[in-house]
Write an enzyme that holds these catalytic residues in place. Structure first.
Site, PDB file in Angstrom:
ATOM      1  N   ALA A 165       0.822  -1.215   0.000  1.00 30.14           N
ATOM      2  CA  ALA A 165       0.000   0.000   0.000  1.00 30.14           C
ATOM      3  C   ALA A 165       0.859   1.269   0.000  1.00 30.14           C
ATOM      4  O   ALA A 165       0.507   2.263  -0.636  1.00 30.14           O
ATOM      5  CB  ALA A 165      -0.915  -0.016   1.225  1.00 30.14           C
ATOM      6  N   TYR A 166       1.979   1.230   0.697  1.00 30.51           N
ATOM      7  CA  TYR A 166       2.846   2.417   0.757  1.00 30.51           C
ATOM      8  C   TYR A 166       3.295   2.820  -0.646  1.00 30.51           C
ATOM      9  O   TYR A 166       3.152   3.969  -1.064  1.00 30.51           O
ATOM     10  CB  TYR A 166       4.059   2.125   1.652  1.00 30.51           C
ATOM     11  CG  TYR A 166       5.089   3.243   1.678  1.00 30.51           C
ATOM     12  CD1 TYR A 166       4.945   4.329   2.528  1.00 30.51           C
ATOM     13  CD2 TYR A 166       6.200   3.204   0.828  1.00 30.51           C
ATOM     14  CE1 TYR A 166       5.887   5.352   2.534  1.00 30.51           C
ATOM     15  CE2 TYR A 166       7.142   4.226   0.831  1.00 30.51           C
ATOM     16  CZ  TYR A 166       6.979   5.296   1.686  1.00 30.51           C
ATOM     17  OH  TYR A 166       7.902   6.314   1.689  1.00 30.51           O
ATOM     18  N   ALA A 167       3.842   1.850  -1.399  1.00 31.00           N
ATOM     19  CA  ALA A 167       4.356   2.154  -2.751  1.00 31.00           C
ATOM     20  C   ALA A 167       3.228   2.613  -3.657  1.00 31.00           C
ATOM     21  O   ALA A 167       3.378   3.582  -4.419  1.00 31.00           O
ATOM     22  CB  ALA A 167       5.035   0.910  -3.330  1.00 31.00           C
ATOM     23  N   SER A 169       0.385   3.998  -2.787  1.00 30.32           N
ATOM     24  CA  SER A 169      -0.073   5.352  -2.401  1.00 30.32           C
ATOM     25  C   SER A 169       0.863   6.414  -2.958  1.00 30.32           C
ATOM     26  O   SER A 169       0.429   7.476  -3.398  1.00 30.32           O
ATOM     27  CB  SER A 169      -0.176   5.474  -0.873  1.00 30.32           C
ATOM     28  OG  SER A 169       1.114   5.494  -0.263  1.00 30.32           O
TER      29      SER A 169
END
Ligand SMILES: NC(=O)c1ccc[n+]([C@@H]2O[C@H](COP(=O)([O-])OP(=O)(O)OC[C@H]3O[C@@H](n4cnc5c(N)ncnc54)[C@H](OP(=O)(O)O)[C@@H]3O)[C@@H](O)[C@H]2O)c1
Length: 247
Positions: A165-167, A169
């Protein structure tokens, strides 16, 4: 822009909002912006950390900052509207926003990614900068030259296993920045760019790489020239770009 040299008064009389201003890169940016003359609104989750930054800026004799505690994870459209109304009442305009706050989440394959964690990361890293920017557009339009800086990451430019999810986002933030830059290029004085900090010794970095020796890495204070460049008038013709802070 690593070697950019900012004039002393670069940000004199500017009103700037920094998210995640209590720690890491956001703390360094808030302090550096104040040092160059800006009135900085310190937005973040942990009040004690924001108070500490506030005290450091005040003790250094820089323009008095303001604290706006806000948990971006749970904030609703109404909270962003309240923020906009408060800023309008207190300052009457915004000359810039540094969207810096972010959540790493967990490093794990997408097949096993916890769905609740996924939503939290998207809320803090993507939905919050969207809502904040959108609500603050009228305030940014009141400035003669305002700069909105989003924060990206190498893994948002090229996807990498386990960054989930971090990448994603961060990739979406890049795209949002490009859309805003394109839509507002004509008829507004607002510019939109992304900064890619590179590898920096912070709490987030040590969570992602617990075995790494932080003393071998750049410190947040080392990369601030790029942050100054994008917020000041020397970048007033730069729009829709991703700037690497360490090159
Ligand atoms: N460090 C690196 O190597 C690196 C590399 C590439 C990109 N970046 C990006 O650089 C930016 C800054 O990261 P950093 O390394 O300085 O991370 P950090 O030290 O973990 O700081 C993150 C900041 O975001 C705030 N924050 C997190 N969740 C929040 C929430 N729900 N509401 C409000 N504030 C919240 C934190 O506040 P609290 O402390 O109060 O939780 C903290 O001030 C991020 O966008 C990150 O993705 C960092």
């Amino acid at each position: 822009m690593y070697n950019y040299s900012a004039p002393e008064q670069l940000l004199k009389d500017r009103v700037l909002l920094v998210t995640g201003a209590g720690d890491g890169i956001g703390r360094a940016a808030a302090k550096r912006y104040a040092e160059y003359g800006a009135t900085v609104i310190l937005l973040g989750k942990t009040i004690e950390k924001l108070e500490h930054v506030y005290d450091q800026i005040e003790q250094a004799g820089h323009p008095q900052p303001a604290i706006y505690p806000m948990n971006l994870e749970g904030a609703s459209a109404k909270d962003y509207q309240d923020l906009q109304l408060t800023l309008d009442k207190e300052f009457g305009r915004l000359d810039g926003i540094l969207h810096n706050a972010a959540l790493l989440g967990v490093l794990t394959p997408i097949a096993q990614y916890d769905m609740e964690q996924w939503s939290k990361v998207m809320q803090v890293n993507l939905n919050a900068p969207y809502m904040l920017t959108r609500m603050c557009l009228p305030l940014l339009e009141k400035s003669s030259a305002s700069s909105v800086v989003f924060t990206t990451d190498d893994v948002g430019i090229k996807g990498k296993a386990y960054w989930g999810a971090y990448a994603i986002s961060k990739a979406a933030v890049n795209n949002m920045m490009q859309i805003l830059a394109d839509e507002m290029e004509t008829n507004t004085s607002i510019r939109f760019n992304c900064i890619n900090p590179g590898i920096v010794a912070t709490t987030m970095r040590s969570k992602a790489y617990p075995g790494e020796n932080p003393t071998t890495l750049a410190k947040p204070e080392d990369i601030m020239n790029s942050y100054l460049y994008l917020m000041g008038d020397d970048s007033k013709d730069v729009n829709g770009q991703i700037i690497n802070a360490q090159s």
